[in-house]
Design an enzyme around this catalytic site. Structure first.
Site, PDB file in Angstrom:
ATOM      1  N   GLY A 179       0.791  -1.222   0.000  1.00  0.00           N
ATOM      2  CA  GLY A 179       0.000   0.000   0.000  1.00  0.00           C
ATOM      3  C   GLY A 179       0.820   1.266   0.000  1.00  0.00           C
ATOM      4  N   SER A 205       7.032 -11.174  -4.986  1.00  0.00           N
ATOM      5  CA  SER A 205       5.896 -11.227  -5.897  1.00  0.00           C
ATOM      6  C   SER A 205       5.984 -10.138  -6.949  1.00  0.00           C
ATOM      7  CB  SER A 205       4.588 -11.064  -5.123  1.00  0.00           C
ATOM      8  OG  SER A 205       4.548  -9.797  -4.492  1.00  0.00           O
ATOM      9  N   ARG A 206       5.251 -10.343  -8.011  1.00  0.00           N
ATOM     10  CA  ARG A 206       5.018  -9.258  -8.962  1.00  0.00           C
ATOM     11  C   ARG A 206       3.865  -8.403  -8.437  1.00  0.00           C
ATOM     12  NH1 ARG A 206       8.104  -9.951 -13.349  1.00  0.00           N
ATOM     13  NH2 ARG A 206       8.712 -12.059 -13.976  1.00  0.00           N
ATOM     14  N   ASP A 267      -9.395  -8.478   0.625  1.00  0.00           N
ATOM     15  CA  ASP A 267      -8.102  -8.877   1.174  1.00  0.00           C
ATOM     16  C   ASP A 267      -8.196  -8.811   2.690  1.00  0.00           C
ATOM     17  OD1 ASP A 267      -5.506  -9.621   1.373  1.00  0.00           O
ATOM     18  OD2 ASP A 267      -4.657  -7.681   0.841  1.00  0.00           O
TER      19      ASP A 267
END
Length: 504
Positions: A179, A205-206, A267
């Site tokens: 974020g 991660s991407r 999420d």
């Protein structure tokens, strides 16, 4: 078992990107489609020489495919592995028994450990359609999983894929909850940790919802798609790595679930904890430092939310045998100047090289995290980690180690920057009061980041700085004139994305 297979059809690569969902294309008048009773959105088992996938059917009335062909999307083509024109068999797949557990959860019945393991196994095997995945994600969202269920989900996600065992001793890792645009500390923390003697195999991660993930940024300077043997070689040679986790099957169910969590914008804390900790456990980590930025436009928006999520992460980690420390950090504004893969990489390199103009906030944040990690790993005593990290950075040890890691992963290259750029200027004079993390990230994404590595934006004014009317607040970078215009059209409607207070 699947029903008896129908007459074979010829496999055809359609070159249609359906992201990670396998999709099958068949003509409506195809004899197999008609005889099997397949309809749009049917789930179809596609088999070739012992390989089997389950794909979602799209029915075609146009002439770009014939009745004797089974068209495969890029995801389906990659998973099946059949050559062009190969004979494939189609059949109805068996019912997914684990969907009964999902329906029960929707109606309020808790998952048993065995039930959630069955669901995750079927998800990892690609048996769930995106609609069915959405039902599972929604059933778990909104804190509908208690601690026992969250632990069970995490364990099941670890068990559904590969795991790496590094042998005895501490294996360090770090993760940022996210974020915060530009928060690319991993590429600085890993070489500091490795240079100080810690073992830190970092799988990253991407981008999911951001303009760049660590793997996207690292890929602008070195290869990141390494398999497990290659990762082992790099770590044995250098003590660390920064690679893309998607190139190995570590918690593969998580990659599938993320595909539907992103468009649903769901999420929850439980899903986040299971996602993060399953990847760390599968990668063989023993000690994990979690950076949790907190701010009004960050992912975690309040100290209360941070404390709740921190406690959940620690409780789940304890249950699966991980040691976790959570560090609550400032999430009020972007970090560094670049937002987008190549621009963020340029910031990282400036810090590692010790350039005079390197972003101070990125350096300070990285040293804070690296210092905490050195203490967590037993390399530095309490209160001395930040100084040790700063010394490693200042003397060039981190830069040398970073180059060593890059060479071991396949070679170092300088990031390439965009040729299409345009400044966005301040409409007034005054001090920068705030920068909206979410909207500034959206501008970078509209410019083409992360798919176009050189795209994004470069900030020129941090919070607290005085700017003159007409002075550039940020520069938008794009790979084409069209992408640049697209991003600028949105930026023009967001006059307060970089909020300047004061009078003209």
């Amino acid at each position: 078992m699947a029903e008896p297979a129908s007459a074979p059809l010829r496999a055809r690569r359609m070159r249609i990107d359906t992201y990670q969902e396998p999709v099958l294309f068949m003509r409506r008048d195809c004899p197999v489609c008609q005889s099997e009773g397949f309809e749009a959105q049917s789930r179809v088992a596609v088999s070739w020489q012992g390989h089997r996938i389950v794909a979602t059917l799209n029915v075609v009335d146009a002439d770009f495919i014939t009745g004797g062909e089974a068209g495969l999307s890029e995801a389906a083509w990659r998973l099946l592995g059949a050559p062009e024109g190969a004979e494939v068999q189609l059949a109805h797949p068996p019912p997914i028994e684990s969907l009964g557990h999902v329906r029960a959860k929707v109606y309020g019945r808790p998952f048993s450990d065995a039930a959630i393991a069955e669901v995750v196994r079927d998800v990892a095997q690609g048996l769930y359609s995106d609609l069915q995945l959405a039902a599972f994600v929604t059933a778990c969202a909104g804190n509908r999983l208690d601690l026992r269920e969250t632990v069970a989900l995490t364990r099941a996600m670890v068990g559904a894929g590969e795991t790496i065992d590094w042998g005895p001793g501490r294996v360090m890792d770090k993760h940022c909850v996210g974020g915060l645009p530009g928060n690319r500390t991993t590429m600085i923390v890993v070489p500091i940790a490795a240079a100080c003697g810690l073992r830190m195999p970092k799988t990253s991660s991407r981008a999911i919802t951001s303009p760049a993930g660590t793997a996207d940024v690292m890929e602008t300077v070195a290869p990141v798609a390494l398999d497990v043997p290659a990762i082992r070689r790099v770590v044995e040679a250098t003590g660390g790595c920064i690679v893309w986790g998607g190139s190995v099957r570590l918690s593969p169910a998580d990659d599938v679930l993320i595909r539907v969590e992103r468009p649903l914008d769901l999420d929850s804390g439980s899903q986040l904890a299971a996602s993060v900790l399953s990847k760390k456990a599968a990668a063989g980590s023993t000690h994990v430092l979690i950076d949790m930025p907190v701010g009004p436009t960050a992912k975690v928006r309040s100290s209360d939310a941070a404390r709740s999520l921190s406690q959940l992460l620690q409780d789940v980690a304890r249950a699966i045998g991980l040691q976790v420390r959570v560090l609550e950090t400032d999430g009020n504004a972007p970090v560094g100047r670049g937002i987008g893969p190549a621009l963020e990489a340029r910031d990282v390199l400036a810090v590692l090289r010790g350039d005079a103009g390197a972003p101070r906030d990125l350096a300070q944040r990285s040293l804070l995290l690296a210092g905490e990690l050195l203490e967590f790993g037993g390399i530095a005593s309490a209160g001395t980690g930040a100084a040790s990290a700063a010394s490693t950075l200042a003397t060039g040890g981190a830069w040398r180690k970073f180059l060593e890691i890059c060479e071991a992963q396949g070679g170092f290259a300088e990031p390439t920057l965009a040729t299409h750029r345009r400044d966005v200027v301040s409409a007034r004079s005054g001090h920068v009061v705030a920068i909206d993390n979410r909207r500034i990230a959206r501008i970078a994404k509209l410019a083409g980041a992360p798919k176009t590595p050189c795209a994004g934006l470069e900030l020129h004014a941090n919070v607290g700085r005085f700017v003159e009317r007409g002075e550039a607040l940020f520069t938008v970078h794009a790979g084409s004139p069209g992408a640049l215009a697209y991003a600028l059209a949105y930026a023009d409607t967001q006059c307060d994305v970089v909020l300047v207070g004061g009078d003209d």
